[in-house]
Scaffold this motif. Structure first.
Motif, PDB file in Angstrom:
ATOM      1  N   ILE A   1      -3.073  12.215   3.279  1.00 47.68           N
ATOM      2  CA  ILE A   1      -2.003  11.217   3.296  1.00 47.68           C
ATOM      3  C   ILE A   1      -1.238  11.403   4.604  1.00 47.68           C
ATOM      4  O   ILE A   1      -0.951  12.536   4.982  1.00 47.68           O
ATOM      5  CB  ILE A   1      -1.061  11.389   2.069  1.00 47.68           C
ATOM      6  CG1 ILE A   1      -1.700  10.761   0.829  1.00 47.68           C
ATOM      7  CG2 ILE A   1       0.305  10.752   2.324  1.00 47.68           C
ATOM      8  CD1 ILE A   1      -0.850  10.826  -0.414  1.00 47.68           C
TER       9      ILE A   1
ATOM     10  N   TYR B   1      -5.933   7.782  10.444  1.00 51.94           N
ATOM     11  CA  TYR B   1      -5.741   6.465   9.828  1.00 51.94           C
ATOM     12  C   TYR B   1      -7.032   5.665   9.690  1.00 51.94           C
ATOM     13  O   TYR B   1      -7.199   4.921   8.732  1.00 51.94           O
ATOM     14  CB  TYR B   1      -4.756   5.635  10.665  1.00 51.94           C
ATOM     15  CG  TYR B   1      -3.313   5.985  10.417  1.00 51.94           C
ATOM     16  CD1 TYR B   1      -2.680   5.605   9.230  1.00 51.94           C
ATOM     17  CD2 TYR B   1      -2.562   6.674  11.369  1.00 51.94           C
ATOM     18  CE1 TYR B   1      -1.354   5.897   9.006  1.00 51.94           C
ATOM     19  CE2 TYR B   1      -1.233   6.983  11.150  1.00 51.94           C
ATOM     20  CZ  TYR B   1      -0.630   6.589   9.966  1.00 51.94           C
ATOM     21  OH  TYR B   1       0.679   6.895   9.748  1.00 51.94           O
TER      22      TYR B   1
ATOM     23  N   HIS C   1       0.835  -1.205   0.000  1.00 47.91           N
ATOM     24  CA  HIS C   1       0.000   0.000   0.000  1.00 47.91           C
ATOM     25  C   HIS C   1       0.872   1.258   0.000  1.00 47.91           C
ATOM     26  O   HIS C   1       0.557   2.246  -0.653  1.00 47.91           O
ATOM     27  CB  HIS C   1      -0.895  -0.030   1.244  1.00 47.91           C
ATOM     28  CG  HIS C   1      -1.968   1.013   1.285  1.00 47.91           C
ATOM     29  ND1 HIS C   1      -3.093   0.973   0.503  1.00 47.91           N
ATOM     30  CD2 HIS C   1      -2.109   2.126   2.043  1.00 47.91           C
ATOM     31  CE1 HIS C   1      -3.860   1.993   0.776  1.00 47.91           C
ATOM     32  NE2 HIS C   1      -3.291   2.734   1.704  1.00 47.91           N
TER      33      HIS C   1
ATOM     34  N   ASN D   1     -10.333   8.838   0.779  1.00 47.20           N
ATOM     35  CA  ASN D   1      -9.816   8.138  -0.391  1.00 47.20           C
ATOM     36  C   ASN D   1     -10.881   7.340  -1.131  1.00 47.20           C
ATOM     37  O   ASN D   1     -10.761   7.116  -2.341  1.00 47.20           O
ATOM     38  CB  ASN D   1      -8.611   7.278  -0.024  1.00 47.20           C
ATOM     39  CG  ASN D   1      -7.370   8.134   0.079  1.00 47.20           C
ATOM     40  OD1 ASN D   1      -7.137   8.973  -0.779  1.00 47.20           O
ATOM     41  ND2 ASN D   1      -6.609   7.961   1.132  1.00 47.20           N
ATOM     42  N   ILE D   2     -11.921   6.929  -0.426  1.00 46.09           N
ATOM     43  CA  ILE D   2     -13.051   6.302  -1.126  1.00 46.09           C
ATOM     44  C   ILE D   2     -13.701   7.370  -2.023  1.00 46.09           C
ATOM     45  O   ILE D   2     -14.026   7.111  -3.184  1.00 46.09           O
ATOM     46  CB  ILE D   2     -14.068   5.706  -0.118  1.00 46.09           C
ATOM     47  CG1 ILE D   2     -13.445   4.499   0.581  1.00 46.09           C
ATOM     48  CG2 ILE D   2     -15.355   5.302  -0.826  1.00 46.09           C
ATOM     49  CD1 ILE D   2     -14.228   3.981   1.777  1.00 46.09           C
TER      50      ILE D   2
ATOM     51  N   HIS E   1      -8.526   9.267   6.393  1.00 52.12           N
ATOM     52  CA  HIS E   1      -7.792   8.744   5.234  1.00 52.12           C
ATOM     53  C   HIS E   1      -8.640   7.755   4.414  1.00 52.12           C
ATOM     54  O   HIS E   1      -8.790   7.938   3.202  1.00 52.12           O
ATOM     55  CB  HIS E   1      -6.471   8.141   5.716  1.00 52.12           C
ATOM     56  CG  HIS E   1      -5.680   7.432   4.672  1.00 52.12           C
ATOM     57  ND1 HIS E   1      -4.896   8.084   3.753  1.00 52.12           N
ATOM     58  CD2 HIS E   1      -5.558   6.114   4.383  1.00 52.12           C
ATOM     59  CE1 HIS E   1      -4.326   7.190   2.959  1.00 52.12           C
ATOM     60  NE2 HIS E   1      -4.712   5.993   3.315  1.00 52.12           N
TER      61      HIS E   1
ATOM     62  N   SER F   1      -5.691   3.512  -9.267  1.00 54.30           N
ATOM     63  CA  SER F   1      -6.348   3.977  -8.041  1.00 54.30           C
ATOM     64  C   SER F   1      -7.328   2.929  -7.510  1.00 54.30           C
ATOM     65  O   SER F   1      -7.476   2.773  -6.291  1.00 54.30           O
ATOM     66  CB  SER F   1      -7.033   5.326  -8.265  1.00 54.30           C
ATOM     67  OG  SER F   1      -8.017   5.213  -9.256  1.00 54.30           O
TER      68      SER F   1
HETATM   69  C1  HEM Z   1      -6.703   5.360  -3.016  1.00 50.51           C
HETATM   70  C2  HEM Z   1      -5.746   6.108  -2.585  1.00 50.51           C
HETATM   71  C3  HEM Z   1      -4.906   5.843  -1.365  1.00 50.51           C
HETATM   72  C4  HEM Z   1      -3.615   6.253  -1.241  1.00 50.51           C
HETATM   73  C5  HEM Z   1      -2.787   7.037  -2.269  1.00 50.51           C
HETATM   74  C6  HEM Z   1      -3.151   5.817   0.048  1.00 50.51           C
HETATM   75  C7  HEM Z   1      -1.889   6.070   0.577  1.00 50.51           C
HETATM   76  C8  HEM Z   1      -1.454   5.713   1.834  1.00 50.51           C
HETATM   77  C9  HEM Z   1      -0.163   6.036   2.380  1.00 50.51           C
HETATM   78  C10 HEM Z   1       0.938   6.806   1.646  1.00 50.51           C
HETATM   79  C11 HEM Z   1      -0.111   5.522   3.639  1.00 50.51           C
HETATM   80  C12 HEM Z   1       1.075   5.595   4.611  1.00 50.51           C
HETATM   81  C13 HEM Z   1       1.895   4.357   4.432  1.00 50.51           C
HETATM   82  C14 HEM Z   1       3.089   4.342   5.359  1.00 50.51           C
HETATM   83  O1  HEM Z   1       2.938   4.604   6.550  1.00 50.51           O
HETATM   84  O2  HEM Z   1       4.189   4.031   4.852  1.00 50.51           O
HETATM   85  C15 HEM Z   1      -1.376   4.865   3.907  1.00 50.51           C
HETATM   86  C16 HEM Z   1      -1.705   4.225   5.076  1.00 50.51           C
HETATM   87  C17 HEM Z   1      -2.905   3.583   5.315  1.00 50.51           C
HETATM   88  N1  HEM Z   1      -3.963   3.486   4.429  1.00 50.51           N
HETATM   89 FE1  HEM Z   1      -4.065   4.297   2.577  1.00 50.51          FE
HETATM   90  N2  HEM Z   1      -4.170   5.133   0.697  1.00 50.51           N
HETATM   91  C18 HEM Z   1      -5.257   5.123  -0.139  1.00 50.51           C
HETATM   92  C19 HEM Z   1      -6.487   4.540   0.142  1.00 50.51           C
HETATM   93  C20 HEM Z   1      -6.814   3.862   1.307  1.00 50.51           C
HETATM   94  C21 HEM Z   1      -8.108   3.279   1.616  1.00 50.51           C
HETATM   95  C22 HEM Z   1      -9.325   3.347   0.689  1.00 50.51           C
HETATM   96  C23 HEM Z   1      -8.009   2.685   2.844  1.00 50.51           C
HETATM   97  C24 HEM Z   1      -9.019   1.911   3.651  1.00 50.51           C
HETATM   98  C25 HEM Z   1     -10.238   1.583   3.322  1.00 50.51           C
HETATM   99  C26 HEM Z   1      -6.670   2.903   3.327  1.00 50.51           C
HETATM  100  C27 HEM Z   1      -6.190   2.465   4.531  1.00 50.51           C
HETATM  101  C28 HEM Z   1      -4.974   2.766   5.066  1.00 50.51           C
HETATM  102  C29 HEM Z   1      -4.552   2.379   6.402  1.00 50.51           C
HETATM  103  C30 HEM Z   1      -5.384   1.579   7.436  1.00 50.51           C
HETATM  104  C31 HEM Z   1      -3.251   2.888   6.573  1.00 50.51           C
HETATM  105  C32 HEM Z   1      -2.372   2.760   7.817  1.00 50.51           C
HETATM  106  C33 HEM Z   1      -1.649   1.447   7.776  1.00 50.51           C
HETATM  107  C34 HEM Z   1      -0.865   1.220   9.047  1.00 50.51           C
HETATM  108  O3  HEM Z   1       0.061   2.007   9.328  1.00 50.51           O
HETATM  109  O4  HEM Z   1      -1.170   0.231   9.728  1.00 50.51           O
HETATM  110  N3  HEM Z   1      -5.964   3.620   2.367  1.00 50.51           N
HETATM  111  N4  HEM Z   1      -2.177   5.005   2.780  1.00 50.51           N
END
Ligand code: HEM
Length: 146
Positions: free
Chosen positions: A139, A89, A9, A97-98, A93, A52
């Motif tokens: 983000i 988080y 991710h 993002n949805i 986020h 995406s």
């Molecule tokens: C579609 C565009 C999305 C982008 C560009 C994106 C990007 C990111 C980025 C850059 C991080 C940080 C990663 C890190 O700490 O190295 C992150 C964390 C996270 N994202 Fe997304 N995300 C997106 C969508 C989503 C969606 C739709 C969900 C959930 C339904 C989600 C759930 C999470 C969660 C739970 C984390 C934290 C993970 C952890 O540290 O345990 N993301 N995301």
């Protein structure tokens, strides 16, 4: 499982951000200069849609396997909302993002239905730009790049 999905991710996010920026700059530049819509523009907007959507799926899985998810049972919904990091988080986020992916999807299908260059490019420019602004607003930058 969690680590693998988290790394995936995290790296896939670069791809999403880069292709979305390219799509936005391309659509705005071509709109402003009054250029014709070309197969290259179609490929860029389609690629953005696919990349995406894949990130959305990875995000959904990550949400439920992440140890952060336990905060809901530990703190309750109110407790999660009171803490800025948990709220980002677990609520902001994912929700934003949805919406981002929904905007990209709507923009893509609306632009496909338009028949001439100017409205096609304008539709992509508007929907993808709003999506990009929302995306960068939620983000977790310091965790990602720090
Ligand atoms: C579609 C565009 C999305 C982008 C560009 C994106 C990007 C990111 C980025 C850059 C991080 C940080 C990663 C890190 O700490 O190295 C992150 C964390 C996270 N994202 Fe997304 N995300 C997106 C969508 C989503 C969606 C739709 C969900 C959930 C339904 C989600 C759930 C999470 C969660 C739970 C984390 C934290 C993970 C952890 O540290 O345990 N993301 N995301």
């Amino acid at each position: 499982m969690y680590e693998t999905i988290q790394v995936l991710h995290s790296y896939w996010a670069y791809l999403v951000l880069i292709i979305l920026i390219i799509a936005v700059v391309n659509a705005i530049a071509k709109s402003v200069s009054g250029k014709e819509y070309s197969p290259k523009d179609f490929r860029i907007s389609l690629f953005t849609l696919i990349v995406s959507h894949i990130q959305l799926l990875i995000g959904f899985i990550l949400y439920f396997v992440s140890p952060r998810f336990a905060a809901f049972s530990e703190l309750g919904m109110g407790g999660v909302m009171k803490d800025a990091v948990n709220r980002l988080y677990l609520v902001e986020h994912p929700l934003i993002n949805i919406i981002v992916v929904a905007l990209i999807t709507i923009g893509y299908s609306k632009h496909k239905k338009k028949l001439t260059s100017a409205p096609k490019l304008k539709t992509i420019a508007i929907f993808y730009t709003i999506a990009l602004v929302l995306l960068v607003s939620r983000i977790p930058w310091s965790a990602w790049l720090g």
